[in-house]
Design a protein around this motif. Structure first.
Motif, PDB file in Angstrom:
ATOM      1  N   TYR A 146       0.841  -1.210   0.000  1.00 15.92           N
ATOM      2  CA  TYR A 146       0.000   0.000   0.000  1.00 15.92           C
ATOM      3  C   TYR A 146       0.872   1.254   0.000  1.00 15.92           C
ATOM      4  O   TYR A 146       0.667   2.170  -0.796  1.00 15.92           O
ATOM      5  N   LEU A 147       1.878   1.305   0.865  1.00 16.92           N
ATOM      6  CA  LEU A 147       2.768   2.466   0.937  1.00 16.92           C
ATOM      7  C   LEU A 147       3.534   2.659  -0.376  1.00 16.92           C
ATOM      8  O   LEU A 147       3.721   3.786  -0.839  1.00 16.92           O
ATOM      9  N   GLU A 148       3.959   1.554  -0.978  1.00 22.93           N
ATOM     10  CA  GLU A 148       4.649   1.652  -2.258  1.00 22.93           C
ATOM     11  C   GLU A 148       3.715   2.205  -3.332  1.00 22.93           C
ATOM     12  O   GLU A 148       4.105   3.058  -4.148  1.00 22.93           O
ATOM     13  N   SER A 149       2.462   1.767  -3.338  1.00 28.76           N
ATOM     14  CA  SER A 149       1.488   2.261  -4.312  1.00 28.76           C
ATOM     15  C   SER A 149       1.226   3.749  -4.124  1.00 28.76           C
ATOM     16  O   SER A 149       1.150   4.502  -5.104  1.00 28.76           O
ATOM     17  N   LEU A 150       1.088   4.185  -2.873  1.00 28.82           N
ATOM     18  CA  LEU A 150       0.877   5.609  -2.607  1.00 28.82           C
ATOM     19  C   LEU A 150       2.041   6.436  -3.135  1.00 28.82           C
ATOM     20  O   LEU A 150       1.856   7.483  -3.759  1.00 28.82           O
ATOM     21  N   SER A 151       3.237   5.967  -2.885  1.00 23.16           N
ATOM     22  CA  SER A 151       4.433   6.658  -3.359  1.00 23.16           C
ATOM     23  C   SER A 151       4.465   6.702  -4.884  1.00 23.16           C
ATOM     24  O   SER A 151       4.799   7.730  -5.484  1.00 23.16           O
ATOM     25  N   MET A 152       4.095   5.598  -5.522  1.00 21.26           N
ATOM     26  CA  MET A 152       4.101   5.541  -6.989  1.00 21.26           C
ATOM     27  C   MET A 152       3.072   6.503  -7.590  1.00 21.26           C
ATOM     28  O   MET A 152       3.362   7.182  -8.577  1.00 21.26           O
TER      29      MET A 152
END
Length: 165
Positions: free
Chosen positions: A19-25
């Protein structure tokens, strides 16, 4: 606020880490999109308009809308819509006219100059979509799956704002 988080901690593995990686992306992709538009306009010598304004013109297209509709229809995500609309009208990219029914409301639409910017962004996106497919980066089916997931995320966040979950 930037979502650029360091590598996931042990507590941030699994769904939280993803989830955090997706938000960053999502954040990085939006910033890169603006940079891509900015670079294209600089290459073409169009220097009086910024990428946010160009994207706004692209999203409005042939529609005639009010400032409020820009956000509700998803054409504009920023907080300074009135500033950008005023600048675009002042620079000749948009017409504005008081609404016949509600004189407090102003309707805007693109001028010929605004349509030229919209067309420039449209051509840029067309070139990119062809290149993405040609080079095997992502095809129509991949975009369908990506868009489906992003729409589900959008609904989830909208529900969060409405306190459904």
């Amino acid at each position: 606020m930037s979502m650029h988080a360091p590598l996931a901690t042990p507590a941030q593995t699994g769904i939280l880490g993803a989830y955090l990686e997706s938000l960053s992306m999502v954040e990085r992709l939006h910033r890169l999109l603006l940079d891509v538009i900015k670079d294209e306009f600089e290459r073409l010598g169009i220097l009086d308009i910024n990428a946010v304004q160009a994207l706004l013109l692209f999203n409005i297209g042939e529609n005639e809308v009010t400032a409020g509709e820009l956000k509700s229809r998803g054409y504009y995500q920023g907080s300074n819509v009135s500033y950008n609309l005023k600048k675009l009208v002042d620079m000749g990219y948009m017409h504005h006219q008081r609404c016949e029914i509600d004189r407090r409301s102003v309707r805007v639409r693109l001028t010929e100059k605004g349509r030229n910017v919209r067309d420039t962004v449209d051509l840029l996106f067309a070139r990119h979509s062809e290149s993405l497919e040609k080079h095997g980066v992502i095809d129509a089916d991949g975009f369908d799956r990506l868009n489906h997931s992003l729409k589900r995320m959008e609904r989830f966040w909208t529900d969060q704002i409405r306190y459904i979950y």
